[in-house]
Design a protein around this motif. Sequence first.
Motif, PDB file in Angstrom:
ATOM      1  N   LYS A  63       0.824  -1.196   0.000  1.00  0.00           N
ATOM      2  CA  LYS A  63       0.000   0.000   0.000  1.00  0.00           C
ATOM      3  C   LYS A  63       0.866   1.256   0.000  1.00  0.00           C
ATOM      4  O   LYS A  63       0.581   2.200  -0.734  1.00  0.00           O
ATOM      5  CB  LYS A  63      -0.937  -0.031   1.212  1.00  0.00           C
ATOM      6  N   LEU A  64       1.922   1.262   0.801  1.00  0.00           N
ATOM      7  CA  LEU A  64       2.800   2.431   0.860  1.00  0.00           C
ATOM      8  C   LEU A  64       3.479   2.685  -0.489  1.00  0.00           C
ATOM      9  O   LEU A  64       3.594   3.832  -0.923  1.00  0.00           O
ATOM     10  CB  LEU A  64       3.854   2.260   1.948  1.00  0.00           C
ATOM     11  N   ILE A  65       3.904   1.637  -1.157  1.00  0.00           N
ATOM     12  CA  ILE A  65       4.547   1.775  -2.469  1.00  0.00           C
ATOM     13  C   ILE A  65       3.550   2.362  -3.462  1.00  0.00           C
ATOM     14  O   ILE A  65       3.872   3.294  -4.199  1.00  0.00           O
ATOM     15  CB  ILE A  65       5.098   0.424  -2.956  1.00  0.00           C
ATOM     16  N   ALA A  66       2.355   1.839  -3.488  1.00  0.00           N
ATOM     17  CA  ALA A  66       1.319   2.320  -4.410  1.00  0.00           C
ATOM     18  C   ALA A  66       0.953   3.777  -4.136  1.00  0.00           C
ATOM     19  O   ALA A  66       0.495   4.484  -5.029  1.00  0.00           O
ATOM     20  CB  ALA A  66       0.084   1.434  -4.317  1.00  0.00           C
ATOM     21  N   GLU A  67       1.176   4.252  -2.910  1.00  0.00           N
ATOM     22  CA  GLU A  67       0.870   5.634  -2.538  1.00  0.00           C
ATOM     23  C   GLU A  67       2.078   6.565  -2.685  1.00  0.00           C
ATOM     24  O   GLU A  67       1.975   7.754  -2.408  1.00  0.00           O
ATOM     25  CB  GLU A  67       0.354   5.677  -1.098  1.00  0.00           C
ATOM     26  N   GLY A  68       3.223   6.028  -3.080  1.00  0.00           N
ATOM     27  CA  GLY A  68       4.412   6.851  -3.238  1.00  0.00           C
ATOM     28  C   GLY A  68       5.176   7.087  -1.950  1.00  0.00           C
ATOM     29  O   GLY A  68       6.105   7.886  -1.917  1.00  0.00           O
ATOM     30  N   GLU A  69       4.814   6.392  -0.901  1.00  0.00           N
ATOM     31  CA  GLU A  69       5.495   6.535   0.398  1.00  0.00           C
ATOM     32  C   GLU A  69       6.689   5.586   0.430  1.00  0.00           C
ATOM     33  O   GLU A  69       6.787   4.693   1.284  1.00  0.00           O
ATOM     34  CB  GLU A  69       4.514   6.213   1.532  1.00  0.00           C
ATOM     35  N   ILE A  70       7.614   5.798  -0.499  1.00  0.00           N
ATOM     36  CA  ILE A  70       8.688   4.832  -0.719  1.00  0.00           C
ATOM     37  C   ILE A  70       9.679   4.767   0.440  1.00  0.00           C
ATOM     38  O   ILE A  70      10.171   3.695   0.771  1.00  0.00           O
ATOM     39  CB  ILE A  70       9.389   5.089  -2.078  1.00  0.00           C
ATOM     40  N   GLU A  71       9.962   5.881   1.091  1.00  0.00           N
ATOM     41  CA  GLU A  71      10.898   5.824   2.222  1.00  0.00           C
ATOM     42  C   GLU A  71      10.343   4.975   3.357  1.00  0.00           C
ATOM     43  O   GLU A  71      11.053   4.155   3.934  1.00  0.00           O
ATOM     44  CB  GLU A  71      11.244   7.233   2.703  1.00  0.00           C
ATOM     45  N   ARG A  72       9.077   5.178   3.667  1.00  0.00           N
ATOM     46  CA  ARG A  72       8.447   4.374   4.725  1.00  0.00           C
ATOM     47  C   ARG A  72       8.375   2.908   4.315  1.00  0.00           C
ATOM     48  O   ARG A  72       8.610   2.014   5.126  1.00  0.00           O
ATOM     49  CB  ARG A  72       7.054   4.908   5.048  1.00  0.00           C
ATOM     50  N   ALA A  73       8.043   2.656   3.047  1.00  0.00           N
ATOM     51  CA  ALA A  73       7.970   1.274   2.560  1.00  0.00           C
ATOM     52  C   ALA A  73       9.338   0.605   2.660  1.00  0.00           C
ATOM     53  O   ALA A  73       9.433  -0.550   3.110  1.00  0.00           O
ATOM     54  CB  ALA A  73       7.467   1.252   1.118  1.00  0.00           C
ATOM     55  N   ASN A  74      10.391   1.315   2.266  1.00  0.00           N
ATOM     56  CA  ASN A  74      11.732   0.743   2.338  1.00  0.00           C
ATOM     57  C   ASN A  74      12.122   0.410   3.773  1.00  0.00           C
ATOM     58  O   ASN A  74      12.737  -0.631   4.033  1.00  0.00           O
ATOM     59  CB  ASN A  74      12.757   1.711   1.721  1.00  0.00           C
ATOM     60  N   GLU A  75      11.747   1.269   4.711  1.00  0.00           N
ATOM     61  CA  GLU A  75      12.033   0.998   6.125  1.00  0.00           C
ATOM     62  C   GLU A  75      11.335  -0.283   6.569  1.00  0.00           C
ATOM     63  O   GLU A  75      11.930  -1.126   7.235  1.00  0.00           O
ATOM     64  CB  GLU A  75      11.571   2.158   7.002  1.00  0.00           C
ATOM     65  N   MET A  76      10.073  -0.426   6.190  1.00  0.00           N
ATOM     66  CA  MET A  76       9.312  -1.616   6.595  1.00  0.00           C
ATOM     67  C   MET A  76       9.811  -2.875   5.896  1.00  0.00           C
ATOM     68  O   MET A  76       9.811  -3.955   6.489  1.00  0.00           O
ATOM     69  CB  MET A  76       7.820  -1.405   6.323  1.00  0.00           C
ATOM     70  N   LEU A  77      10.241  -2.737   4.642  1.00  0.00           N
ATOM     71  CA  LEU A  77      10.760  -3.891   3.894  1.00  0.00           C
ATOM     72  C   LEU A  77      12.136  -4.319   4.396  1.00  0.00           C
ATOM     73  O   LEU A  77      12.533  -5.469   4.234  1.00  0.00           O
ATOM     74  CB  LEU A  77      10.865  -3.554   2.403  1.00  0.00           C
TER      75      LEU A  77
END
Length: 150
Positions: free
Chosen positions: A1-15
């Motif tokens: 969901k974060l990736i699809a919303e452009g929240e890539i920094e947060r997504a990378n942290e979670m990944l």
Amino acid sequence: KLIAEGEIERANEMLGSRFGFKAEITHGMRLGRELGTPTLNQQMHPDLVMPRFGVYASIVTLENGGQYCGVTNIGIKPTVGGTKPLWETWMPEYRGAELYGEQADVRLLTFIRPEKKFDSLTLLREEIMRNARQAQEDYARVNSFKNLIK
């Protein structure tokens, strides 16, 4: 969901790693070359989540091991009448040979701006240059020594 919303920094942290993929560099329309911003065109793996359409700062690793700051556009390129999603990356500091047929690993670092239609190629090129400056700042910040030891 974060990736699809452009929240890539947060997504990378979670990944626990940077979102992206490795794929072959293919020929495109050569518009980037005309604008002075030649791009690596890649087909995104269909099983990956589609990131929000827009421009991202990225890190590009080439087959020879070289790493570069990238300005990655994901979207349909509305300024030039595109209709299908594309993934293309310009490396402002790259001065090497053509890379068609080689593999490049592109990882998204930060979201710079949403996709937008420009009234002219001149305005598009000016925005690409602004995006490149932002991408280089983000690349330096995200890859700084301090950031690595957090």
